[in-house]
Design an enzyme around this catalytic site. Sequence first.
Site, PDB file in Angstrom:
ATOM      1  N   HIS A 160       0.829  -1.211   0.000  1.00  0.00           N
ATOM      2  CA  HIS A 160       0.000   0.000   0.000  1.00  0.00           C
ATOM      3  C   HIS A 160       0.868   1.268   0.000  1.00  0.00           C
ATOM      4  CE1 HIS A 160      -3.299  -2.479   2.217  1.00  0.00           C
ATOM      5  NE2 HIS A 160      -3.710  -2.265   0.975  1.00  0.00           N
ATOM      6  N   CYS A 247      -2.985   0.055   9.765  1.00  0.00           N
ATOM      7  CA  CYS A 247      -4.023  -0.878   9.278  1.00  0.00           C
ATOM      8  C   CYS A 247      -5.017  -1.283  10.347  1.00  0.00           C
ATOM      9  CB  CYS A 247      -3.429  -2.185   8.793  1.00  0.00           C
ATOM     10  SG  CYS A 247      -1.975  -2.109   7.843  1.00  0.00           S
TER      11      CYS A 247
HETATM   12  N1  GLY Z   1      -2.992  -9.219   4.759  1.00  0.00           N
HETATM   13  C1  GLY Z   1      -3.321  -7.889   4.471  1.00  0.00           C
HETATM   14  C2  GLY Z   1      -3.795  -7.723   3.094  1.00  0.00           C
HETATM   15  O1  GLY Z   1      -3.165  -8.296   2.211  1.00  0.00           O
HETATM   16  O2  GLY Z   1      -4.774  -7.089   2.824  1.00  0.00           O
END
Ligand code: GLY
Length: 258
Positions: A160, A247
């Site tokens: 991300h 997250c």
């Molecule tokens: N495990 C986090 C994701 O890949 O969204």
Amino acid sequence: MWIAITRDVSGSLGGCELSFVPRTEIDIGLAARQHHAYRQALEALGCRVLSLPAQDAMPDAVFVEDVALVFDEVAIMTRPGAESRRVEGASVADVLAEYRPLRAIDAPGTLDGGDVLRVDRTVYVGQSARSNAAAIEQLRELLSGYGYTVQAVPTRGCLHLKSAVTQVADDTLLVQPAWVDPAVFADYKLIEVDPAEEHAANALRIGAGVIYPACFPHTRQRLEAAGIAVTAVDLSELQKAEGATTCCSLVFRENALR
Ligand code: GLY
């Protein structure tokens, strides 16, 4: 008052989506204890923490950041790029509806909240494997009436945008230059991660400080040298699931416009 939405760790976390880290065994009990300590850190920094129950059919549901974006004026439910994660948003939407009017990203758009970095009225969106041009255009449209500018940012080698860059003070970003072009953020002071700490660019800013992984001591020194107060947490098991500090929560002001 700051609100932090979180969700308990799923017993199925070991079956999570993975893109850039190898699959290794996750100690679920330890992950739950680390997540508990993370919530305690949020509370110590002044957040009221809301804890949703674990969803064992949704391995990645602890990573609530990816299913919604919360601005002062509006919340936007995303449409996560991994199909397995599109069921995670409903219960988060139920909570957010108490605080903000809700909008949503629609197909064919895909967007993960981890790809969205808001700095003042600029919303940077990672062009990753999870977030596509259709969603970025929808986001631009949804936010234009509130005075936000949406800027697409290429990423490379990471999950991300916020794996590569996060805000750590009003005018300062923490950046991993291998994963995003620092020139995009030339208007800000930049702190680069220590070269030995590849995954160290993700910090969760709360007020004047950050919640930050304990496993990156060299980059932590750079943050503290810049006057940033660091609350260190051990997130080893959530990092094995390609998670990080941002997250695991959705943090926003309760009454932003009052
Ligand atoms: N495990 C986090 C994701 O890949 O969204």
